[in-house]
Design a protein around this motif. Sequence first.
Motif, mmCIF file in Angstrom:
data_model
loop_
_atom_site.group_PDB
_atom_site.id
_atom_site.type_symbol
_atom_site.label_atom_id
_atom_site.label_comp_id
_atom_site.label_asym_id
_atom_site.label_seq_id
_atom_site.Cartn_x
_atom_site.Cartn_y
_atom_site.Cartn_z
ATOM 1 N N SER A 1 0.643 -1.291 0.019
ATOM 2 C CA SER A 1 0.097 -0.085 0.072
ATOM 3 C C SER A 1 0.900 1.262 0.077
ATOM 4 N N LEU A 2 1.935 1.048 0.796
ATOM 5 C CA LEU A 2 2.929 2.229 0.668
ATOM 6 C C LEU A 2 3.441 2.519 -1.027
ATOM 7 N N GLU B 1 1.904 1.881 -3.592
ATOM 8 C CA GLU B 1 0.868 2.499 -4.406
ATOM 9 C C GLU B 1 0.609 4.024 -4.113
ATOM 10 N N GLN B 2 1.425 4.546 -2.911
ATOM 11 C CA GLN B 2 1.148 5.868 -2.527
ATOM 12 C C GLN B 2 2.644 6.629 -2.870
ATOM 13 N N ASP C 1 -1.775 0.865 8.903
ATOM 14 C CA ASP C 1 -0.960 2.373 8.612
ATOM 15 C C ASP C 1 -1.429 3.614 9.376
ATOM 16 N N HIS D 1 3.122 5.584 6.919
ATOM 17 C CA HIS D 1 3.403 6.167 5.541
ATOM 18 C C HIS D 1 4.050 7.526 5.896
#
Length: 216
Positions: free
Chosen positions: A13-14, A16-17, A47, A62
């Motif tokens: 997910s990080l 994707e950020q 997160d 994040h």
Amino acid sequence: MEYEEERQRLIDSLREQGIGEKVLEAMNRVPRDLFIPKKLQSAAYCDSPLPIGNKQTISAPHMVAIMCDLLEIKKGDIILEIGAGSGYNAAVMAELTGPEGKIYSIERIPALGKFAKENLLKAGYDNVTVIVADGTMGYKEHAPYDRICVTSAAPSIPEPLVEQLREGGIMVIPVGKYMQRLLLIRKQLDGSIEERDCGGVIFVPLVGKYGFHIHE
Ligand code: SAH
């Protein structure tokens, strides 16, 4: 290793950020579950920030990722961190500098200084030194620093930190009272400062001589 799947999901997910691969690799090697109180361990790979006692928090993954990315940490860097807290951010930076680098992490609250030291020991980081002191004064003993990472919010940029940043060095620091701006400071070779606003953030306050003054 325990929590491996949860950690992989967080790293994805990080990614994707927009976080860079080097920082993702470093974060993938640090067991965040070792840096939080036992009863919260099952939330280690969410997160979000989590309480670590003394009204302080371990920053959200994040946020750690964004700060480490902005710092462009290189192998062998000498880094000053203000606000050791759990020791997690220091561990991620230690992965990025490698064993040839060194992290000095200053913590104002003695109980958290002890917590950070124990966690770093458990996780096996021996190139991080935690010092209990007022980090707004920096840490002259090992200045100048290649990078400075401030993990609590300052009313303004503490002058000693600018002085102790190496020419060509980078500092990240949240500045403001309730909601803050994350500032990226680059010290030029002539000693002047270039400042970039990297967006809105929320951190606990930096308390000290060049920070906020509180009465406890
Ligand atoms: N980097 C930490 C985040 C901790 S929160 C982590 O990864 O867990 C910020 C920390 O800054 C708190 O522990 C707080 O006590 C500390 N702090 C606040 N003012 C400080 C100061 N003047 N010097 C050193 N630490 C300070």
